[in-house]
Design a protein around this motif. Structure first.
Motif, PDB file in Angstrom:
ATOM      1  N   LYS A  79       0.831  -1.197   0.000  1.00  0.00           N
ATOM      2  CA  LYS A  79       0.000   0.000   0.000  1.00  0.00           C
ATOM      3  C   LYS A  79       0.872   1.255   0.000  1.00  0.00           C
TER       4      LYS A  79
ATOM      5  N   ASP B 170      -3.726   8.606  -1.507  1.00  0.00           N
ATOM      6  CA  ASP B 170      -3.708   8.379  -0.061  1.00  0.00           C
ATOM      7  C   ASP B 170      -3.900   6.891   0.251  1.00  0.00           C
TER       8      ASP B 170
ATOM      9  N   MET C  42      -6.332   5.168   1.704  1.00  0.00           N
ATOM     10  CA  MET C  42      -7.611   4.565   1.360  1.00  0.00           C
ATOM     11  C   MET C  42      -7.684   4.253  -0.132  1.00  0.00           C
ATOM     12  N   GLU C  43      -7.199   5.199  -0.928  1.00  0.00           N
ATOM     13  CA  GLU C  43      -7.218   4.977  -2.378  1.00  0.00           C
ATOM     14  C   GLU C  43      -6.268   3.842  -2.770  1.00  0.00           C
TER      15      GLU C  43
ATOM     16  N   GLY D  93      -7.892   0.646  -1.957  1.00  0.00           N
ATOM     17  CA  GLY D  93      -8.951   0.426  -2.930  1.00  0.00           C
ATOM     18  C   GLY D  93      -8.393  -0.119  -4.240  1.00  0.00           C
TER      19      GLY D  93
END
Length: 243
Positions: free
Chosen positions: A196, A206, A208-209, A212
Motif C-alpha cells: 500500500k 492516499d 484509502m485509495e 482500494g
C-alpha cells in the motif's frame, strides 16, 4: 534447553498428571514455535509419560477417511498409516471416526479389521497399539497412537493416562495452530502495508485509495489481496514498474 523427551523418566505414576501438565505449560511458555516442533515434542512426551509405549505418532484426519501423519518418534508409524490408508481400516482411523479410544491387545489375535490386519501383521513388529482421539470441541482433529512390541503392553492405567495426555495434546495443538495463524496474519498485514505504501508513493494517492486499488486488482484477477501485494512487492524488487 532440556527437551521434553529428556525429562526424568522416574516419576511415580501418581505424578504423571503433574508431569503432563508441566509439559503443556512448557510448550505454552516457550513462545512462538514451529508447529512441527510442538507436535514432535508431544509425540516424544507421550512415549515418556505413558507406561508401555515404545513409539508414538500423531496423525490428522485427512479427506475421505484417511490419515496424514504429522509427527512420529519412529519410521514405522508412517508405514502403519499407509496400511490403514490403503485398506481404509485400522485403529487410528477408528479412534478418529468411531470410538475415542481403541486398543489392540495383540495384533496377532485381532479380528476387527480383516483387510488391515494381515498387512499390519506382516509389516510392523508391534503387537500392542493404543489409539486415542484428538479433538477440538466436538470435531475430531486426529489421533495419538502408541506402539509396543509385546502383546498386552498397555494396562488400564495407561489408557487413562493416554486419554488425559490426548486432551492436553489437543489443547496444545490447537494453541499452536492459532499462534501460527496469528503470526501469518501479522506477516500478511505487514506485506499489505508495504504494498500500500509503495502504491501511495508511486501514484501519489492516499492510503484509502491505495487499498482500494489493491482490492480492485484482487477482484479483477480473482486473487487474494495478500497475493496481489506480494506480486507488487516482488515486481518492485526486480525493478519492474507496475502498470
Amino acid at each position: 534447553m532440556t527437551s521434553i523427551a529428556d525429562r526424568s523418566a522416574s516419576s511415580p505414576s501418581s505424578d504423571v498428571h503433574v508431569a503432563i501438565a508441566e509439559m503443556v505449560r512448557h510448550l505454552a511458555s516457550a513462545g512462538p514455535r514451529d508447529l512441527d516442533q510442538v507436535l514432535d515434542d508431544l509425540a516424544a512426551g507421550a512415549v515418556h509419560n505413558i507406561d508401555g509405549a515404545e513409539e508414538a505418532s500423531i496423525s490428522i484426519a485427512g479427506r475421505k477417511r484417511t490419515l496424514v501423519i504429522e509427527a512420529a518418534t519412529g519410521e514405522l508409524a508412517e508405514v502403519h498409516n499407509k496400511i490403514q490408508n490403503s485398506t481404509g481400516q485400522g485403529p487410528c482411523l477408528s479412534a478418529i471416526w468411531e470410538e475415542p479410544l481403541v486398543r489392540i491387545t495383540d495384533l496377532h489375535d485381532e479380528t476387527r479389521w480383516p483387510q488391515y490386519t494381515p498387512d499390519a501383521r506382516a509389516t510392523i513388529p508391534y503387537r500392542s497399539i493404543l489409539s486415542v482421539r484428538l479433538h477440538t470441541g466436538s470435531e475430531p482433529l486426529g489421533s495419538l497412537s502408541l506402539y509396543a512390541t509385546p502383546p498386552h503392553a498397555f494396562a488400564p492405567e495407561s489408557e487413562e493416562i493416554a486419554s488425559i495426555f490426548a486432551a492436553h495434546a489437543s489443547a496444545a495443538w490447537t494453541a499452536a495452530v492459532r499462534g501460527a495463524q496469528f503470526e501469518d496474519a501479522l506477516a500478511s498485514r505487514d506485506i499489505i502495508a508495504q504494498a500500500k505504501g509503495m502504491v501511495m508513493e508511486r501514484f501519489g494517492i492516499d492510503a484509502m485509495e491505495a487499498f482500494g486499488l489493491l482490492s480492485k486488482l484482487s477482484q479483477d484477477t480473482n486473487t487474494r489481496v495478500i497475493e496481489v501485494a506480494r506480486k507488487l512487492l516482488d515486481a518492485e524488487a526486480r525493478g519492474i514498474t507496475p502498470s
